[in-house]
Design a protein around this motif. Structure first.
Motif, PDB file in Angstrom:
ATOM      1  N   ARG A   6       0.881  -1.169   0.000  1.00 53.52           N
ATOM      2  CA  ARG A   6       0.000   0.000   0.000  1.00 53.52           C
ATOM      3  C   ARG A   6       0.916   1.215   0.000  1.00 53.52           C
ATOM      4  NH1 ARG A   6      -2.874   3.683   3.637  1.00 53.52           N
ATOM      5  NH2 ARG A   6      -4.946   4.049   2.758  1.00 53.52           N
ATOM      6  N   HIS A   7       0.763   2.061  -1.001  1.00 56.39           N
ATOM      7  CA  HIS A   7       1.656   3.203  -1.168  1.00 56.39           C
ATOM      8  C   HIS A   7       0.957   4.501  -0.788  1.00 56.39           C
ATOM      9  CE1 HIS A   7       4.492   0.701  -3.407  1.00 56.39           C
ATOM     10  NE2 HIS A   7       3.450   0.210  -4.045  1.00 56.39           N
ATOM     11  N   VAL A   8       1.647   5.303  -0.017  1.00 57.64           N
ATOM     12  CA  VAL A   8       1.226   6.670   0.288  1.00 57.64           C
ATOM     13  C   VAL A   8       2.424   7.538  -0.030  1.00 57.64           C
ATOM     14  CG1 VAL A   8       0.449   8.282   2.063  1.00 57.64           C
ATOM     15  CG2 VAL A   8      -0.337   5.896   2.115  1.00 57.64           C
ATOM     16  N   GLY A   9       2.273   8.465  -0.960  1.00 59.38           N
ATOM     17  CA  GLY A   9       3.429   9.258  -1.334  1.00 59.38           C
ATOM     18  C   GLY A   9       3.115  10.372  -2.295  1.00 59.38           C
ATOM     19  N   THR A  10       4.174  10.838  -2.946  1.00 62.89           N
ATOM     20  CA  THR A  10       4.074  11.887  -3.954  1.00 62.89           C
ATOM     21  C   THR A  10       5.250  11.774  -4.908  1.00 62.89           C
ATOM     22  OG1 THR A  10       3.729  14.259  -4.311  1.00 62.89           O
ATOM     23  CG2 THR A  10       5.335  13.636  -2.617  1.00 62.89           C
ATOM     24  N   LEU A  11       5.066  12.236  -6.133  1.00 62.77           N
ATOM     25  CA  LEU A  11       6.145  12.278  -7.108  1.00 62.77           C
ATOM     26  C   LEU A  11       6.692  13.698  -7.183  1.00 62.77           C
ATOM     27  CD1 LEU A  11       4.773  10.213 -10.141  1.00 62.77           C
ATOM     28  CD2 LEU A  11       5.997   9.416  -8.113  1.00 62.77           C
ATOM     29  N   VAL A  12       7.995  13.796  -7.451  1.00 60.54           N
ATOM     30  CA  VAL A  12       8.595  15.109  -7.664  1.00 60.54           C
ATOM     31  C   VAL A  12       9.080  15.277  -9.109  1.00 60.54           C
ATOM     32  CG1 VAL A  12       9.190  15.491  -5.255  1.00 60.54           C
ATOM     33  CG2 VAL A  12      10.838  14.364  -6.752  1.00 60.54           C
ATOM     34  N   SER A  13       9.181  14.173  -9.853  1.00 65.89           N
ATOM     35  CA  SER A  13       9.517  14.266 -11.272  1.00 65.89           C
ATOM     36  C   SER A  13       9.046  13.009 -11.986  1.00 65.89           C
ATOM     37  CB  SER A  13      11.024  14.469 -11.478  1.00 65.89           C
ATOM     38  OG  SER A  13      11.741  13.327 -11.083  1.00 65.89           O
ATOM     39  N   GLY A  14       8.864  13.148 -13.294  1.00 66.91           N
ATOM     40  CA  GLY A  14       8.442  12.023 -14.117  1.00 66.91           C
ATOM     41  C   GLY A  14       6.951  11.755 -14.030  1.00 66.91           C
ATOM     42  N   GLN A  15       6.546  10.711 -14.730  1.00 65.71           N
ATOM     43  CA  GLN A  15       5.136  10.341 -14.788  1.00 65.71           C
ATOM     44  C   GLN A  15       5.016   8.825 -14.734  1.00 65.71           C
ATOM     45  OE1 GLN A  15       2.522  12.725 -17.431  1.00 65.71           O
ATOM     46  NE2 GLN A  15       2.236  10.794 -18.493  1.00 65.71           N
ATOM     47  N   MET A  16       4.034   8.344 -14.000  1.00 62.32           N
ATOM     48  CA  MET A  16       3.856   6.907 -13.808  1.00 62.32           C
ATOM     49  C   MET A  16       2.389   6.543 -14.025  1.00 62.32           C
ATOM     50  SD  MET A  16       4.524   4.721 -10.332  1.00 62.32           S
ATOM     51  CE  MET A  16       6.268   4.998 -10.390  1.00 62.32           C
ATOM     52  N   GLU A  17       2.182   5.417 -14.663  1.00 62.60           N
ATOM     53  CA  GLU A  17       0.842   4.865 -14.847  1.00 62.60           C
ATOM     54  C   GLU A  17       0.679   3.698 -13.882  1.00 62.60           C
ATOM     55  OE1 GLU A  17      -2.911   4.893 -16.878  1.00 62.60           O
ATOM     56  OE2 GLU A  17      -1.244   6.285 -16.997  1.00 62.60           O
ATOM     57  N   VAL A  18      -0.477   3.634 -13.229  1.00 67.04           N
ATOM     58  CA  VAL A  18      -0.785   2.556 -12.290  1.00 67.04           C
ATOM     59  C   VAL A  18      -2.046   1.865 -12.777  1.00 67.04           C
ATOM     60  CG1 VAL A  18      -1.348   1.971  -9.907  1.00 67.04           C
ATOM     61  CG2 VAL A  18       0.215   3.873 -10.388  1.00 67.04           C
ATOM     62  N   GLU A  19      -2.023   0.544 -12.816  1.00 68.69           N
ATOM     63  CA  GLU A  19      -3.208  -0.233 -13.183  1.00 68.69           C
ATOM     64  C   GLU A  19      -3.501  -1.224 -12.071  1.00 68.69           C
ATOM     65  OE1 GLU A  19      -5.107  -2.741 -16.892  1.00 68.69           O
ATOM     66  OE2 GLU A  19      -2.932  -2.518 -16.779  1.00 68.69           O
ATOM     67  N   HIS A  20      -4.695  -1.101 -11.496  1.00 67.98           N
ATOM     68  CA  HIS A  20      -5.115  -1.978 -10.406  1.00 67.98           C
ATOM     69  C   HIS A  20      -5.736  -3.241 -10.981  1.00 67.98           C
ATOM     70  CE1 HIS A  20      -6.812  -3.172  -6.520  1.00 67.98           C
ATOM     71  NE2 HIS A  20      -5.872  -2.391  -6.033  1.00 67.98           N
ATOM     72  N   GLU A  21      -5.735  -4.310 -10.192  1.00 71.29           N
ATOM     73  CA  GLU A  21      -6.322  -5.586 -10.630  1.00 71.29           C
ATOM     74  C   GLU A  21      -7.791  -5.457 -11.002  1.00 71.29           C
ATOM     75  OE1 GLU A  21      -3.610  -8.812  -8.197  1.00 71.29           O
ATOM     76  OE2 GLU A  21      -5.355  -7.960  -7.200  1.00 71.29           O
ATOM     77  N   ASP A  22      -8.488  -4.474 -10.427  1.00 72.39           N
ATOM     78  CA  ASP A  22      -9.910  -4.297 -10.763  1.00 72.39           C
ATOM     79  C   ASP A  22     -10.101  -3.558 -12.087  1.00 72.39           C
ATOM     80  OD1 ASP A  22      -9.445  -1.594 -10.280  1.00 72.39           O
ATOM     81  OD2 ASP A  22     -10.708  -1.494  -8.489  1.00 72.39           O
ATOM     82  N   GLY A  23      -8.999  -3.206 -12.769  1.00 70.99           N
ATOM     83  CA  GLY A  23      -9.071  -2.540 -14.062  1.00 70.99           C
ATOM     84  C   GLY A  23      -8.982  -1.020 -13.993  1.00 70.99           C
ATOM     85  N   SER A  24      -9.064  -0.455 -12.814  1.00 73.47           N
ATOM     86  CA  SER A  24      -8.950   1.003 -12.693  1.00 73.47           C
ATOM     87  C   SER A  24      -7.503   1.422 -12.943  1.00 73.47           C
ATOM     88  CB  SER A  24      -9.428   1.478 -11.318  1.00 73.47           C
ATOM     89  OG  SER A  24      -8.646   0.912 -10.291  1.00 73.47           O
ATOM     90  N   THR A  25      -7.335   2.621 -13.498  1.00 73.86           N
ATOM     91  CA  THR A  25      -6.010   3.137 -13.798  1.00 73.86           C
ATOM     92  C   THR A  25      -5.892   4.572 -13.304  1.00 73.86           C
ATOM     93  OG1 THR A  25      -6.639   3.957 -15.982  1.00 73.86           O
ATOM     94  CG2 THR A  25      -5.785   1.699 -15.865  1.00 73.86           C
TER      95      THR A  25
END
Length: 117
Positions: free
Chosen positions: A59-78
């Motif tokens: 379980r991630h709690v955070g923030t990005l300071v550079s770049g871009q990331m795509e996340v895809e959950h097992e339920d299909g949400s992105t």
């Protein structure tokens, strides 16, 4: 009241799966990680072999300071994560770097265990 601080340039621990750097600092009552994912990084290719689960179970709690990331959950949400946005990502997902810029972020909840065998 006291203050606890450490530099990510001298972390207490560093983990380095392929295309991944996790710099961990342990503070009084908290652990924080600076994560760096290089272009071409994908959790299912770079971290999955280290942890041995079908999807990321952190379980991630955070923030990005550079770049871009795509996340895809097992339920299909992105979701697309960008700098300056705080996030919570529940267990059961894959993620990857979008584009040619490294993703650098800070993790607060999974810092102690992320990308650790």
């Amino acid at each position: 009241m006291s203050v606890s601080s450490k530099s990510f340039d001298e972390p207490d621990e560093q983990r380095t799966p392929p295309k991944t750097t996790v710099d961990v600092v342990r503070l009084s009552g908290a652990t924080v990680a600076r994560t760096t994912f290089q272009p071409g990084w994908k959790w299912s290719e770079c971290v999955k072999p280290v942890v041995g689960t079908d999807s990321c179970q952190a379980r991630h709690v955070g923030t990005l300071v550079s770049g871009q990331m795509e996340v895809e959950h097992e339920d299909g949400s992105t979701a697309t994560l960008r700098p300056g946005v705080a996030y919570v990502i529940e267990p059961g997902h894959d993620a990857w770097v979008v584009g040619d810029e490294a993703v650098v972020g800070f993790e607060f909840e999974s810092a102690e265990t992320y990308a650790k065998a």
